[in-house]
Design a protein around this motif. Structure first.
Motif, mmCIF file in Angstrom:
data_model
loop_
_atom_site.group_PDB
_atom_site.id
_atom_site.type_symbol
_atom_site.label_atom_id
_atom_site.label_comp_id
_atom_site.label_asym_id
_atom_site.label_seq_id
_atom_site.Cartn_x
_atom_site.Cartn_y
_atom_site.Cartn_z
ATOM 1 N N VAL A 4 0.833 -1.203 0.000
ATOM 2 C CA VAL A 4 0.000 0.000 0.000
ATOM 3 C C VAL A 4 0.869 1.254 0.000
ATOM 4 C CG1 VAL A 4 -1.651 1.346 1.385
ATOM 5 C CG2 VAL A 4 -2.011 -1.108 1.036
ATOM 6 N N GLU A 5 1.885 1.282 0.848
ATOM 7 C CA GLU A 5 2.734 2.471 0.942
ATOM 8 C C GLU A 5 3.610 2.666 -0.289
ATOM 9 O OE1 GLU A 5 2.549 5.135 2.919
ATOM 10 O OE2 GLU A 5 0.757 4.065 3.564
ATOM 11 N N GLY A 6 3.983 1.603 -0.944
ATOM 12 C CA GLY A 6 4.852 1.715 -2.106
ATOM 13 C C GLY A 6 4.129 1.910 -3.422
ATOM 14 N N ALA A 7 2.812 1.828 -3.416
ATOM 15 C CA ALA A 7 2.031 1.944 -4.648
ATOM 16 C C ALA A 7 2.178 3.341 -5.250
ATOM 17 C CB ALA A 7 0.557 1.643 -4.366
ATOM 18 N N GLY A 8 2.266 3.399 -6.567
ATOM 19 C CA GLY A 8 2.337 4.683 -7.263
ATOM 20 C C GLY A 8 0.985 5.372 -7.350
ATOM 21 N N ASP A 9 -0.084 4.596 -7.249
ATOM 22 C CA ASP A 9 -1.435 5.150 -7.260
ATOM 23 C C ASP A 9 -1.888 5.393 -5.827
ATOM 24 O OD1 ASP A 9 -1.515 4.886 -10.011
ATOM 25 O OD2 ASP A 9 -2.728 3.071 -9.991
ATOM 26 N N ALA A 10 -2.766 6.370 -5.670
ATOM 27 C CA ALA A 10 -3.347 6.628 -4.361
ATOM 28 C C ALA A 10 -4.227 5.449 -3.978
ATOM 29 C CB ALA A 10 -4.182 7.904 -4.390
ATOM 30 N N ILE A 11 -4.124 5.042 -2.734
ATOM 31 C CA ILE A 11 -5.017 4.025 -2.179
ATOM 32 C C ILE A 11 -5.652 4.659 -0.950
ATOM 33 C CG2 ILE A 11 -5.230 1.729 -1.164
ATOM 34 C CD1 ILE A 11 -2.739 0.908 -2.797
ATOM 35 N N MET A 12 -6.986 4.745 -1.020
ATOM 36 C CA MET A 12 -7.740 5.359 0.071
ATOM 37 C C MET A 12 -8.828 4.394 0.492
ATOM 38 S SD MET A 12 -8.243 9.151 -1.521
ATOM 39 C CE MET A 12 -8.850 8.538 -3.076
ATOM 40 N N VAL A 13 -9.038 4.269 1.778
ATOM 41 C CA VAL A 13 -10.130 3.450 2.298
ATOM 42 C C VAL A 13 -11.040 4.357 3.109
ATOM 43 C CG1 VAL A 13 -10.774 1.515 3.802
ATOM 44 C CG2 VAL A 13 -8.707 1.354 2.378
ATOM 45 N N CYS A 14 -12.342 4.216 2.874
ATOM 46 C CA CYS A 14 -13.347 4.926 3.668
ATOM 47 C C CYS A 14 -14.247 3.903 4.329
ATOM 48 C CB CYS A 14 -14.197 5.835 2.792
ATOM 49 S SG CYS A 14 -13.295 7.275 2.204
ATOM 50 N N ASP A 15 -14.689 4.221 5.541
ATOM 51 C CA ASP A 15 -15.617 3.324 6.223
ATOM 52 C C ASP A 15 -17.024 3.503 5.640
ATOM 53 O OD1 ASP A 15 -16.725 5.622 7.452
ATOM 54 O OD2 ASP A 15 -15.720 5.247 9.359
ATOM 55 N N ALA A 16 -17.982 2.744 6.145
ATOM 56 C CA ALA A 16 -19.333 2.750 5.593
ATOM 57 C C ALA A 16 -20.006 4.114 5.718
ATOM 58 C CB ALA A 16 -20.177 1.666 6.260
ATOM 59 N N GLU A 17 -19.561 4.934 6.670
ATOM 60 C CA GLU A 17 -20.127 6.269 6.840
ATOM 61 C C GLU A 17 -19.430 7.315 5.972
ATOM 62 O OE1 GLU A 17 -19.409 4.311 9.749
ATOM 63 O OE2 GLU A 17 -21.475 3.646 9.434
ATOM 64 N N GLY A 18 -18.321 6.942 5.345
ATOM 65 C CA GLY A 18 -17.621 7.860 4.458
ATOM 66 C C GLY A 18 -16.404 8.530 5.042
ATOM 67 N N ALA A 19 -15.971 8.126 6.231
ATOM 68 C CA ALA A 19 -14.761 8.704 6.838
ATOM 69 C C ALA A 19 -13.518 7.999 6.290
ATOM 70 C CB ALA A 19 -14.812 8.560 8.357
ATOM 71 N N ILE A 20 -12.498 8.767 5.990
ATOM 72 C CA ILE A 20 -11.233 8.219 5.482
ATOM 73 C C ILE A 20 -10.514 7.504 6.628
ATOM 74 C CG2 ILE A 20 -8.980 8.777 4.486
ATOM 75 C CD1 ILE A 20 -10.412 11.331 3.284
ATOM 76 N N VAL A 21 -10.180 6.224 6.406
ATOM 77 C CA VAL A 21 -9.483 5.441 7.433
ATOM 78 C C VAL A 21 -8.103 4.968 6.966
ATOM 79 C CG1 VAL A 21 -11.610 4.729 8.591
ATOM 80 C CG2 VAL A 21 -10.656 3.278 6.792
ATOM 81 N N LEU A 22 -7.802 5.132 5.676
ATOM 82 C CA LEU A 22 -6.469 4.815 5.148
ATOM 83 C C LEU A 22 -6.174 5.797 4.028
ATOM 84 C CD1 LEU A 22 -4.802 1.452 4.537
ATOM 85 C CD2 LEU A 22 -4.750 3.153 2.718
ATOM 86 N N TRP A 23 -4.954 6.322 4.033
ATOM 87 C CA TRP A 23 -4.522 7.347 3.066
ATOM 88 C C TRP A 23 -3.051 7.114 2.834
ATOM 89 C CZ3 TRP A 23 -7.357 11.150 0.681
ATOM 90 C CH2 TRP A 23 -6.706 12.289 0.201
ATOM 91 N N ASN A 24 -2.684 6.568 1.677
ATOM 92 C CA ASN A 24 -1.278 6.217 1.473
ATOM 93 C C ASN A 24 -0.441 7.402 0.987
ATOM 94 O OD1 ASN A 24 -1.936 6.308 -1.280
ATOM 95 N ND2 ASN A 24 -0.966 4.349 -1.763
ATOM 96 N N ALA A 25 0.862 7.153 0.850
ATOM 97 C CA ALA A 25 1.801 8.211 0.458
ATOM 98 C C ALA A 25 1.466 8.784 -0.916
ATOM 99 C CB ALA A 25 3.232 7.673 0.480
ATOM 100 N N ALA A 26 0.996 7.957 -1.836
ATOM 101 C CA ALA A 26 0.632 8.456 -3.165
ATOM 102 C C ALA A 26 -0.583 9.377 -3.082
ATOM 103 C CB ALA A 26 0.373 7.298 -4.124
ATOM 104 N N ALA A 27 -1.521 9.103 -2.181
ATOM 105 C CA ALA A 27 -2.673 9.996 -1.990
ATOM 106 C C ALA A 27 -2.182 11.359 -1.514
ATOM 107 C CB ALA A 27 -3.664 9.391 -0.998
ATOM 108 N N GLU A 28 -1.201 11.341 -0.618
ATOM 109 C CA GLU A 28 -0.624 12.597 -0.146
ATOM 110 C C GLU A 28 0.038 13.348 -1.291
ATOM 111 O OE1 GLU A 28 2.722 14.161 3.043
ATOM 112 O OE2 GLU A 28 1.643 12.299 3.474
ATOM 113 N N ARG A 29 0.798 12.639 -2.115
ATOM 114 C CA ARG A 29 1.482 13.270 -3.251
ATOM 115 C C ARG A 29 0.479 13.842 -4.244
ATOM 116 N NH1 ARG A 29 2.110 10.878 -7.807
ATOM 117 N NH2 ARG A 29 2.089 8.777 -6.969
ATOM 118 N N ILE A 30 -0.569 13.107 -4.562
ATOM 119 C CA ILE A 30 -1.538 13.531 -5.567
ATOM 120 C C ILE A 30 -2.423 14.672 -5.064
ATOM 121 C CG2 ILE A 30 -3.616 12.793 -6.836
ATOM 122 C CD1 ILE A 30 -2.212 9.999 -7.088
ATOM 123 N N PHE A 31 -2.940 14.551 -3.840
ATOM 124 C CA PHE A 31 -3.928 15.508 -3.347
ATOM 125 C C PHE A 31 -3.360 16.586 -2.427
ATOM 126 C CE2 PHE A 31 -6.346 11.628 -4.302
ATOM 127 C CZ PHE A 31 -7.225 12.143 -5.245
ATOM 128 N N GLY A 32 -2.131 16.393 -1.914
ATOM 129 C CA GLY A 32 -1.492 17.412 -1.093
ATOM 130 C C GLY A 32 -1.807 17.351 0.394
#
Length: 146
Positions: free
Chosen positions: A11-39
């Motif tokens: 997950v941390e080494g992936a070039g694409d963003a990997i984000m997980v949200c719970d059933a209510e829509g809260a972000i529970v996982l945000w990898n390094a690529a998500a940080e790079r892409i979205f800031g």
């Protein structure tokens, strides 16, 4: 068959963003690529809703679809690529493409969703330029034949 793949490294080494949200829509996982892409850093994103990166004009549609997906456990974007605008932390608009995968508990209740996101802003801009050049060339050809 047991796998020896370290999922945290994957997950941390992936070039694409990997984000997980719970059933209510809260972000529970945000990898390094998500940080790079979205800031947004992981600390800034965790616990927040996806409104963090969804343009305001798309939010109603997004949440209607999200609630339906969480209620049914079915998404058409598991195999079909979805292309949408998104927001960067600094306010500029991105063009992203993503697929999702549903997450379930052992008793098959929906627990959340994971998105695999790629920034296609440069490709989208190049496509737009090519379409404009094509339209210009077609207009010139039509003008020459009259």
């Amino acid at each position: 068959m047991q796998s020896n793949v370290d999922l945290k490294q994957l997950v941390e080494g992936a070039g694409d963003a990997i984000m997980v949200c719970d059933a209510e829509g809260a972000i529970v996982l945000w990898n390094a690529a998500a940080e790079r892409i979205f800031g947004f850093t992981e600390a800034e994103a965790l616990g927040r809703s996806l409104d963090l990166i969804i343009p305001e004009r798309q939010r109603g549609r997004h949440w209607d679809g999200y609630r339906t997906t969480m209620a049914t456990g079915i998404t058409k974007y598991g195999a079909d690529l979805l292309r949408v605008p998104a927001l960067h932390k600094d306010g500029h608009t991105l063009s992203i493409a993503f697929t999702v995968s549903m997450l379930f508990s052992e008793d098959r209740k929906v627990t959340g969703i994971v998105a695999f996101v790629r920034d296609e802003t440069a490709r989208f801009a190049e496509d737009r330029k090519l379409r404009a050049r094509l339209a210009e060339a077609e207009a010139r050809i039509k003008g020459d034949t009259r």
